[in-house]
Design an enzyme around this catalytic site. Structure first.
Site, PDB file in Angstrom:
ATOM      1  N   ALA A  59     -64.374  39.462 -65.026  1.00 51.65           N
ATOM      2  CA  ALA A  59     -63.113  40.147 -65.331  1.00 51.65           C
ATOM      3  C   ALA A  59     -63.172  40.942 -66.633  1.00 51.65           C
ATOM      4  CB  ALA A  59     -61.962  39.139 -65.387  1.00 51.65           C
ATOM      5  N   HIS A  62     -65.716  47.256 -68.646  1.00 52.92           N
ATOM      6  CA  HIS A  62     -66.881  47.642 -69.443  1.00 52.92           C
ATOM      7  C   HIS A  62     -66.816  49.106 -69.888  1.00 52.92           C
ATOM      8  CE1 HIS A  62     -69.189  43.993 -68.750  1.00 52.92           C
ATOM      9  NE2 HIS A  62     -68.907  44.063 -67.467  1.00 52.92           N
ATOM     10  N   VAL A 185     -67.701  42.273 -38.612  1.00 58.03           N
ATOM     11  CA  VAL A 185     -68.524  43.240 -37.875  1.00 58.03           C
ATOM     12  C   VAL A 185     -69.781  42.535 -37.390  1.00 58.03           C
ATOM     13  CG1 VAL A 185     -69.823  45.393 -38.011  1.00 58.03           C
ATOM     14  CG2 VAL A 185     -67.621  45.187 -39.195  1.00 58.03           C
ATOM     15  N   ILE A 346     -73.743  47.223 -55.757  1.00 59.71           N
ATOM     16  CA  ILE A 346     -72.693  47.359 -56.773  1.00 59.71           C
ATOM     17  C   ILE A 346     -72.610  46.040 -57.537  1.00 59.71           C
ATOM     18  CG2 ILE A 346     -70.310  47.979 -57.211  1.00 59.71           C
ATOM     19  CD1 ILE A 346     -72.004  50.179 -55.890  1.00 59.71           C
ATOM     20  N   SER A 348     -71.903  43.733 -61.315  1.00 59.07           N
ATOM     21  CA  SER A 348     -70.680  43.267 -61.971  1.00 59.07           C
ATOM     22  C   SER A 348     -69.864  44.408 -62.563  1.00 59.07           C
ATOM     23  CB  SER A 348     -71.031  42.255 -63.062  1.00 59.07           C
ATOM     24  OG  SER A 348     -71.888  42.834 -64.029  1.00 59.07           O
ATOM     25  N   CYS A 411     -44.412  26.171 -60.838  1.00 62.53           N
ATOM     26  CA  CYS A 411     -45.677  25.740 -61.442  1.00 62.53           C
ATOM     27  C   CYS A 411     -45.494  25.777 -62.955  1.00 62.53           C
ATOM     28  CB  CYS A 411     -46.809  26.659 -61.014  1.00 62.53           C
ATOM     29  SG  CYS A 411     -48.368  26.377 -61.870  1.00 62.53           S
ATOM     30  N   CYS A 448     -53.339  21.204 -64.289  1.00 62.45           N
ATOM     31  CA  CYS A 448     -53.253  20.117 -63.297  1.00 62.45           C
ATOM     32  C   CYS A 448     -53.782  20.535 -61.928  1.00 62.45           C
ATOM     33  CB  CYS A 448     -51.821  19.607 -63.184  1.00 62.45           C
ATOM     34  SG  CYS A 448     -50.750  20.572 -62.093  1.00 62.45           S
TER      35      CYS A 448
END
Length: 469
Positions: A59, A62, A185, A346, A348, A411, A448
């Protein structure tokens, strides 16, 4: 403009079919859907977009400072960094420009830093700076002992990969593209265009884009090409609890090797801290399980980088597979005689480069004979904010005053409200599993791991609405 996960596929041929609904496939679908003349099919084997490599990366947005100068990857990452930065600001995708530090732990690594700074300049990244140990530890006081210096890359950023992929797919579908999920596919032939044999029947298209990630080489070979072979490279990661966030201010990178960027410590936009990834070349393209050995190796490296991190709670572990090809550059190739474009290898950086890859592939499609027609910009979308650096719905009095569901937390670890869950379930591309709901809302992603909220979240998911019982 449909999203289907079962039943027969349309019998009429599409203008373009895209195989693979990862971040790159969804970006391409969005780009092509800007041309209302085209009938677009986005075909995905799993039950959601971004289910493969795209959901399990580090994540990072760059700058491309360390790409091979002059390569296609370098150009597309540089352009994609600019495009995705602007797109995130428009759509509400959280981005934090925290900067990166490439930390040198020995004399050889220290000697490599000036060369990396020179490479950054060749990649149009002109704001890097070499830091001595004093300035390095002033910036990162919890760094382990013995670091000799660092290269500071201020433009490196962290981003939400889940909402990025979802935003692309949402705009594509709203602009008229058909998203076919649960559609594997199984065969491919050239008969009056492309004929795809899938788990849901036959799909036909005049032009084909192969964005199949780990399976891109298999699809390529079905059309007679053997330009690359995908080797699944597993990256295991450890996610530390939000209490660890105060330990690190930048993305902490090692000096890169031939296997990749190495093990890093990085904050996330969700408030956690990542440690990883490993780089394990495998044969099994489904081996996304974490291993005791891999996690132990990560902890050992983490002990050197940020010793205090090992005292913090681990929220989760996960592993993703990257499509390594043995080549230093992306494998993006047009085959005009077959009305076909391969988008393989492709790595990171694909998240960063995704919008630029989409524009590049569209240009290649035109070279294969596609007439895309006029452009109509997609309607803007606003994605749910999953980032901790920006006001979340439960913190916004205006939202709660208009709709009390945004103040009703379900949550508590991640502060996810009933209103957010309701919105996700009613969205253009709703989740088809609790994991899909987690990626859209962060529900059950906290300390949790759903122990406290799991039953309530499941009830809301199964009912398909967020209204109180």
């Amino acid at each position: 403009m449909t999203v289907t996960a079962s039943g027969p596929l349309p019998s009429a041929p599409y203008d373009v079919a895209i195989v693979g609904a990862g971040v790159v496939g969804c970006a391409i679908a969005r780009e092509l859907a800007r041309h209302p003349r085209l009938r677009i099919a986005l075909v995905e084997a799993q039950d959601d977009v971004g289910q493969g490599t795209s959901k399990a990366n580090t994540a990072i947005l760059h700058t491309g400072f360390d790409a091979t100068p002059g390569s296609l990857e370098a150009r597309l990452v540089r352009e994609g960094y600019r495009r995705l930065g602007a797109y995130a600001a428009e759509t509400g995708i959280p981005v934090e420009r925290v900067g990166a530090l490439l930390v040198a732990w020995d004399e050889e690594q220290l000697a490599a830093l000036p060369r990396l700074a020179e490479k950054a300049v060749r990649n149009a990244c002109h704001d890097t700076a070499l830091l001595g140990p004093g300035e390095l530890y002033a910036r990162e006081p919890h760094l382990g002992p013995g670091a000799l210096g660092a290269l500071h890359v201020p433009g490196e950023s962290i981003v939400c990969p889940w909402t990025t992929t979802l935003a692309y797919a949402t705009q594509a579908v709203r602009s008229g593209a058909d998203l076919h999920l649960n559609t594997t596919v199984r065969g491919l032939s050239r008969t009056d265009g492309h004929r795809l044999t899938t788990s849901r029947g036959t799909l036909r298209a005049r032009h084909l884009i192969n964005a199949a990630g780990l399976h891109a080489d298999t699809l390529d070979r079905a059309l007679g090409h053997e330009e690359f072979t995908v080797t699944p490279r597993r990256g295991q990661l450890i996610v530390h609890d939000k209490f660890a966030r105060a330990l690190v201010r930048h993305i902490l990178l090692p000096v890169p090797t031939a296997l990749g960027k190495g093990v890093l410590v990085a904050p996330t936009v969700y408030g956690n801290v990542l440690l990883g990834p490993t780089a394990e070349d495998l044969r099994d393209r489904r081996a996304t399980a974490s291993t005791a050995g891999g996690l132990a190796a990560l902890r050992e490296q983490g002990r050197r980088i940020l010793p205090a991190l090992l005292d913090e709670e681990v929220t989760a572990v996960y592993a993703g597979l990257r499509a390594a090809t043995g080549h230093e550059d992306y494998r993006i190739t047009a085959h005009p005689g077959q009305a076909y474009v391969t988008v393989g290898g492709i790595r990171s950086t694909g998240l960063t480069a995704s919008l630029a890859i989409a524009a590049h592939v569209t240009g290649l499609l035109v070279e294969t004979g596609l007439d895309p027609g006029p452009v109509r910009e997609p309607e803007p979308v606003t994605m749910p904010n999953l980032g901790e650096a920006f006001p979340r719905p439960y913190q916004r009095a205006d939202l709660i005053a208009a709709d009390p569901a945004y103040g009703a937390l379900v949550c508590h670890c991640e502060r996810v409200s009933r209103g957010e869950i309701r919105d996700a379930l009613a969205s253009t591309i709703p989740p088809r599993s609790l994991e899909g709901l987690r990626r859209r809302t962060r529900a059950r992603a906290g300390r949790c791991q759903g122990f406290s909220c799991g039953a309530a979240v499941r009830e809301l998911f199964e009912r398909g609405a967020g209204d109180p019982p």
